[in-house]
Enzyme design. Structure first.
Site, mmCIF file in Angstrom:
data_model
loop_
_atom_site.group_PDB
_atom_site.id
_atom_site.type_symbol
_atom_site.label_atom_id
_atom_site.label_comp_id
_atom_site.label_asym_id
_atom_site.label_seq_id
_atom_site.Cartn_x
_atom_site.Cartn_y
_atom_site.Cartn_z
ATOM 1 N N SER B 153 -30.333 -13.584 -40.363
ATOM 2 C CA SER B 153 -30.471 -13.367 -38.931
ATOM 3 C C SER B 153 -31.924 -13.576 -38.506
ATOM 4 C CB SER B 153 -29.968 -11.960 -38.599
ATOM 5 O OG SER B 153 -29.680 -11.827 -37.242
ATOM 6 N N ARG B 223 -27.284 -1.063 -28.073
ATOM 7 C CA ARG B 223 -26.837 -1.145 -29.454
ATOM 8 C C ARG B 223 -25.331 -1.365 -29.560
ATOM 9 N NH1 ARG B 223 -28.802 -2.967 -34.071
ATOM 10 N NH2 ARG B 223 -28.151 -1.797 -35.909
ATOM 11 N N ASP B 318 -18.884 -15.748 -38.364
ATOM 12 C CA ASP B 318 -20.094 -15.334 -37.634
ATOM 13 C C ASP B 318 -20.176 -16.119 -36.330
ATOM 14 O OD1 ASP B 318 -22.621 -14.762 -36.673
ATOM 15 O OD2 ASP B 318 -23.646 -15.113 -38.573
ATOM 16 N N HIS B 351 -21.080 -11.628 -38.126
ATOM 17 C CA HIS B 351 -22.500 -11.730 -38.469
ATOM 18 C C HIS B 351 -22.885 -10.726 -39.556
ATOM 19 C CE1 HIS B 351 -26.601 -12.928 -37.972
ATOM 20 N NE2 HIS B 351 -26.996 -11.763 -37.530
ATOM 21 N N ASP B 352 -22.222 -9.589 -39.580
ATOM 22 C CA ASP B 352 -22.475 -8.579 -40.624
ATOM 23 C C ASP B 352 -22.245 -9.121 -42.031
ATOM 24 O OD1 ASP B 352 -23.360 -6.394 -39.200
ATOM 25 O OD2 ASP B 352 -21.362 -5.522 -38.944
#
Lengths: 384, 384
Positions: B153, B223, B318, B351-352
């Protein structure tokens, strides 16, 4: 019909009063106002009426030019003489949803019991409640059976709900860029929007009507999130790319650097002027609760109640209401041998495609409605 | 090496002081503290050092167990004896980024000129500035050339920046789930997060250190948006689906109905405890500004400066840093005949994935580093 394909419709908002409406949450609202517009003419047989159901932030002004603002309706490219929903042939109705803030009773309406806005005293609502109110409006207009119910996004949920709540009152159903139920991700995006509103101190537990200071900042942030989900990676790249706004180099502060930032801020602020924050909360919850298969062993078992013929449309780049959700509806209907056509239309516009991709969508809708009308005329023996 | 594959590393945060750092915005920061951790042992040739660069909300605690909290580092499954970044063979360094809030100088640090936190008096920063500070840390550690720089990232952006800012100081570069520049959609999501913070009255123009009341609500909303973008439609469906939280039926209020709502609220609140709101603003801006091809006729022309060999990794689900962005890097490198390997790994984690899909990723990284080390040893004539 005197209208020609080139003359724009003039939009006029009318209001109907419904004595009472029993809600899914157990509360009965009484009375309920419904704001609606109609375009075209109801035929003598009352068999050419089409109900258009609007998306989350839409309203009854679906088509034509608003005489005050001069603005066209949100689906004006789809509704009108010679268009997808042809007002030379069909009588088109669109009403603001229950819980809305554009003329239909919602949390910003006055509670007859107190004389003050309902605010959070407004009862929780569902897509089923919205549809039940629409059915009462259709009663009020003296229409027994709709030729079609059609809508995109949340409008598609209402269309689906019509098919199972009033199976004998609708001939055709057109859920567009929609779903039988929200996924976890769709609920998550709605929840972020709600939290943005709820965490704005000006929300004041919903009682901002008294202070005259609505939670504009939170509502603007909520709308910004929404706008991202309505577009696509590709459409944002095409529209904004990495272009700076009125500058060549980074500002190194938190003002606007990029065009896309400016656009989102503008859209956020614009929304605040026309939408009620409590309506935002109530309507997003109704969307999240919606599950047309709830209480049935399967989605197919639920949709087996439907008698209508279906046209389901989705768009390739719509990642908020992805095509697989439309296919779930289609497969469930097919498993019950229901009459269903499905089109996945190519588009880079994301979820907004149902609003802007009007050429191919219009043709497909037009063809489907013509066929539906013919089938109906043949069945009833009346002339088209 | 005394560590075995089963003994966990103990993480110790150290601090280095850099006399001054000239920033891209024109300001010079002096002095600058850098918090960092190291794992494994630097060899006599000082040729086995790997810099791990962290993602947006990461910190220097990449691996091992924190003696105070007992928590493992954010990439503990990838860094350690026998793991992808094998601490039996390599000396692994990870530092908190410039502008951060976990030990490295950032907006919550005291401004020596005033004795108060910099807050919005902190200068605007870039990924280039972060990397320049890392280079000074590497100097401080007496290392001339890194065997590798690797990160996911925002960490991948730093790795890319290393390849062109210090082409002769890095042998291999591993940008994972990353991009050469943010797209309009990535900027848009960051801007929503910033607006959530900026519109919280407790942000108070950045001066919340004085009031002792940080903009917790805005930061939590920011968040929450982030967490949605880190997951995927599929992973959210698997993890939450439409399950209600501790109930069977809708609440018809704005509290928690669904599991996914509960999760997002929890993650939002948790973040507020560990992250500084101004750091949020500064670091997201740095990400948005980053464009490794800026000022060059093409991305390829920019990356032509690089001398390193590359391993680029992306993950199928992702959608925040989609594979096409990794492919842009790969194609630009290939157009300049650079040594580049590319893997798109299958994952449903979105994305994690770069944090959690450690098995295959670890193997690939391990193989790539072994090969790199061999090539280097052959070149320098030293024993591996």
């Amino acid at each position: 019909m005197s209208a020609t394909a080139s003359s724009p419709l003039i939009a006029e908002t009318k209001s109907a009063r419904v004595d009472s409406l029993a809600l899914d949450c157990g509360v009965t609202l009484a009375p309920v106002e419904v704001a609606y517009q109609t375009y075209g003419t109801l035929n003598a047989e009352r068999s050419n009426a089409i109900l258009i159901t609007h998306a989350f932030s839409g309203d009854s002004h679906a088509a034509g030019i608003d005489p005050e603002s001069g603005k066209p309706g949100w689906w004006d490219d789809m509704i009108g003489p010679g268009k997808g929903f042809d007002t030379d042939r069909f009588f088109v109705i669109c009403s603001n949803v229950l819980g809305g803030c554009r003329g239909t009773t919602g949390p910003s309406s006055l509670d007859p019991a107190t004389g003050s806005p309902f605010a959070t005293g407004f009862p929780g609502i569902t897509i089923g409640d919205m549809v039940r109110l629409q059915a009462k409006l259709i009663d009020h207009l003296g229409i027994q059976k709709l030729l079609a119910v059609a809508g995109g996004s949340m409008g598609g949920m209402q269309a689906l709900e019509w098919s199972v709540a009033y199976p004998d009152r609708v001939v055709a159903v057109l859920p567009i860029a929609s779903t039988a139920r929200h996924s976890a991700m769709q609920i998550a995006f709605n929840e972020v929007g709600r939290q943005a509103v709820l965490s704005d101190p000006d929300w004041n537990n919903g009682n901002y009507h008294a202070t005259g200071k609505p939670p504009s900042r939170g509502l603007a942030v909520a709308r910004m999130v929404g706008h991202i989900t309505y577009m696509s990676d590709a459409s944002m790249r095409e529209k904004f790319g990495r272009r700076f706004r009125d500058k060549e180099t980074p500002s190194f502060h938190f003002g606007v650097d990029f065009e896309v930032e400016s656009y989102l801020r503008y859209r956020g602020l614009q929304f605040v002027d026309r939408f009620d924050a409590n309506s935002y909360l109530y309507i997003t919850k109704a969307m999240d609760y919606f599950d047309v298969g709830a209480g049935f062993p399967s989605l197919g078992a639920s949709l087996a109640r439907a008698q209508a013929r279906f046209l389901v449309i989705s768009f390739t780049s719509d990642w908020l209401y992805p095509s697989y959700q439309s296919l779930e509806i289609v497969n469930a209907l097919r498993s019950g041998n229901r009459d269903v056509a499905y089109c996945e239309l190519p588009s880079t516009y994301g979820h907004d495609a149902f609003l802007v991709e009007v050429a191919e969508q219009g043709e497909i809708v037009r063809g489907f409605l013509t066929q539906t009308h013919k089938l109906l005329s043949r069945k009833s023996g009346s002339r088209s």
